[in-house]
Motif scaffolding. Structure first.
Motif, mmCIF file in Angstrom:
data_model
loop_
_atom_site.group_PDB
_atom_site.id
_atom_site.type_symbol
_atom_site.label_atom_id
_atom_site.label_comp_id
_atom_site.label_asym_id
_atom_site.label_seq_id
_atom_site.Cartn_x
_atom_site.Cartn_y
_atom_site.Cartn_z
ATOM 1 N N ASP A 99 0.810 -1.220 0.000
ATOM 2 C CA ASP A 99 0.000 0.000 0.000
ATOM 3 C C ASP A 99 0.846 1.274 0.000
ATOM 4 N N ALA A 100 2.093 1.183 -0.432
ATOM 5 C CA ALA A 100 2.959 2.371 -0.508
ATOM 6 C C ALA A 100 2.254 3.457 -1.302
ATOM 7 N N GLY A 101 2.314 4.681 -0.798
ATOM 8 C CA GLY A 101 1.655 5.811 -1.444
ATOM 9 C C GLY A 101 0.307 6.139 -0.830
ATOM 10 N N ARG A 102 -0.267 5.192 -0.084
ATOM 11 C CA ARG A 102 -1.547 5.440 0.573
ATOM 12 C C ARG A 102 -1.303 6.161 1.901
ATOM 13 N N TYR A 103 -2.367 6.795 2.374
ATOM 14 C CA TYR A 103 -2.312 7.558 3.625
ATOM 15 C C TYR A 103 -3.079 6.835 4.721
ATOM 16 N N VAL A 104 -2.590 6.946 5.953
ATOM 17 C CA VAL A 104 -3.236 6.373 7.129
ATOM 18 C C VAL A 104 -3.495 7.512 8.094
ATOM 19 N N TYR A 105 -4.697 7.529 8.693
ATOM 20 C CA TYR A 105 -4.990 8.564 9.691
ATOM 21 C C TYR A 105 -5.406 7.947 11.014
ATOM 22 N N TYR A 106 -5.108 8.674 12.094
ATOM 23 C CA TYR A 106 -5.568 8.385 13.452
ATOM 24 C C TYR A 106 -6.249 9.664 13.916
ATOM 25 N N ALA A 107 -7.478 9.560 14.416
ATOM 26 C CA ALA A 107 -8.229 10.757 14.773
ATOM 27 C C ALA A 107 -8.997 10.569 16.077
ATOM 28 N N GLU A 108 -9.446 11.677 16.600
ATOM 29 C CA GLU A 108 -10.314 11.804 17.769
ATOM 30 C C GLU A 108 -9.501 11.737 19.050
ATOM 31 N N GLY A 109 -9.649 10.727 19.891
ATOM 32 C CA GLY A 109 -8.998 10.682 21.202
ATOM 33 C C GLY A 109 -7.548 10.251 21.147
ATOM 34 N N VAL A 110 -6.750 10.913 20.300
ATOM 35 C CA VAL A 110 -5.333 10.592 20.171
ATOM 36 C C VAL A 110 -4.480 11.798 20.574
ATOM 37 N N SER A 111 -3.337 11.522 21.172
ATOM 38 C CA SER A 111 -2.357 12.558 21.504
ATOM 39 C C SER A 111 -1.092 12.269 20.706
ATOM 40 N N PRO A 112 -0.722 13.158 19.780
ATOM 41 C CA PRO A 112 0.422 12.910 18.898
ATOM 42 C C PRO A 112 1.751 12.763 19.637
ATOM 43 N N LEU A 113 2.561 11.838 19.139
ATOM 44 C CA LEU A 113 3.934 11.645 19.606
ATOM 45 C C LEU A 113 4.914 11.907 18.469
ATOM 46 N N VAL A 114 4.407 12.447 17.352
ATOM 47 C CA VAL A 114 5.201 12.677 16.148
ATOM 48 C C VAL A 114 5.027 14.110 15.673
ATOM 49 N N ARG A 115 5.857 14.489 14.700
ATOM 50 C CA ARG A 115 5.771 15.833 14.106
ATOM 51 C C ARG A 115 5.778 15.699 12.584
ATOM 52 N N VAL A 116 5.269 16.706 11.905
ATOM 53 C CA VAL A 116 5.229 16.709 10.445
ATOM 54 C C VAL A 116 6.646 16.584 9.895
ATOM 55 N N GLY A 117 6.810 15.740 8.886
ATOM 56 C CA GLY A 117 8.101 15.512 8.255
ATOM 57 C C GLY A 117 8.865 14.333 8.832
ATOM 58 N N GLN A 118 8.461 13.862 9.991
ATOM 59 C CA GLN A 118 9.153 12.753 10.638
ATOM 60 C C GLN A 118 8.940 11.465 9.853
ATOM 61 N N THR A 119 10.008 10.670 9.733
ATOM 62 C CA THR A 119 9.876 9.356 9.098
ATOM 63 C C THR A 119 9.551 8.328 10.170
ATOM 64 N N LEU A 120 8.787 7.336 9.781
ATOM 65 C CA LEU A 120 8.332 6.302 10.699
ATOM 66 C C LEU A 120 8.795 4.931 10.245
ATOM 67 N N GLN A 121 9.012 4.065 11.213
ATOM 68 C CA GLN A 121 9.302 2.663 10.958
ATOM 69 C C GLN A 121 8.096 1.850 11.419
ATOM 70 N N PRO A 122 7.870 0.661 10.862
ATOM 71 C CA PRO A 122 6.736 -0.154 11.294
ATOM 72 C C PRO A 122 6.744 -0.366 12.804
ATOM 73 N N GLY A 123 5.608 -0.104 13.443
ATOM 74 C CA GLY A 123 5.467 -0.289 14.881
ATOM 75 C C GLY A 123 5.920 0.883 15.727
ATOM 76 N N GLN A 124 6.597 1.863 15.136
ATOM 77 C CA GLN A 124 7.069 3.022 15.900
ATOM 78 C C GLN A 124 5.885 3.772 16.497
ATOM 79 N N SER A 125 6.017 4.249 17.725
ATOM 80 C CA SER A 125 4.940 4.972 18.401
ATOM 81 C C SER A 125 4.571 6.234 17.643
ATOM 82 N N VAL A 126 3.271 6.405 17.384
ATOM 83 C CA VAL A 126 2.746 7.556 16.664
ATOM 84 C C VAL A 126 1.904 8.431 17.595
ATOM 85 N N ALA A 127 1.108 7.786 18.465
ATOM 86 C CA ALA A 127 0.206 8.532 19.345
ATOM 87 C C ALA A 127 -0.193 7.661 20.524
#
Length: 186
Positions: A99-127
């Motif tokens: 699914d490379a190129g697709r977007y994933v969102y997390y919304a509502e009762g989430v508190s971000p642990l990331v910032r715009v531009g940050q690269t992620l690895q599978p399983g890395q904490s996002v929120a």
């Protein structure tokens, strides 16, 4: 209705159709467990205690814990207010896997642990999550889910508990990774 906000965002949308695979079963809860891997992806709910709720634009869950990245990606949007959602909105673009190129969102009762531009690895904490959340395929445009961008969702859909193709697709992916699929209602 979704409202625009003045949070950081990068563009670069991809018009990808949602898959329509449907899950066969549902589970009452998902205690934290090691992530199940399916190629480049892991269960993003593996470190949270969640109870699946309905499938709509994405998949609704209640619970608490840490949400991980589904796969390698780049964060394109982080908003904590003025998102048009009852809470925060985080979106990242997958950079590998089927699914490379697709977007994933997390919304509502989430508190971000990331910032715009940050690269992620599978399983890395996002929120972190507390209470109710929604996760699903994003559109890469503001805080608009793919289901809304592809006109699978509109006025009255919420009251009718419509399970969109995008929501069903994301639910099936979560189930294939060992997480609990959402529930079909309405």
């Amino acid at each position: 209705m979704r409202h625009s906000s003045t949070v950081s965002h990068t563009s670069g949308g991809v018009g990808v159709k949602a898959k329509t695979t449907q899950p066969a079963t549902t589970h009452a809860s998902n205690p934290p467990a090691p992530p199940v891997s399916s190629g480049a992806y892991v269960n993003p709910l593996a470190h949270a205690r969640v109870t699946p709720e309905r499938i709509d634009q994405g998949v609704d869950y209640s619970g608490s814990g840490t949400l991980g990245a589904l796969g390698a990606g780049r964060v394109i949007y982080v908003g904590t207010s003025g998102t048009g959602w009852p809470g925060a909105f985080i979106e990242y673009r997958l950079t590998s896997g089927a699914d490379a190129g697709r977007y994933v969102y997390y919304a509502e009762g989430v508190s971000p642990l990331v910032r715009v531009g940050q690269t992620l690895q599978p399983g890395q904490s996002v929120a972190t999550m507390s209470g109710g959340i929604e996760v699903g395929w994003g559109s890469g445009v503001g805080t608009q889910p793919l289901a809304q961008a592809e006109r699978q969702w509109g006025n009255g859909s919420d009251a009718s508990n419509v399970a969109t193709a995008a929501g069903r697709s994301f639910s099936a992916l979560i189930a294939s990774l060992g997480g609990p699929p959402g529930k079909f209602e309405g």
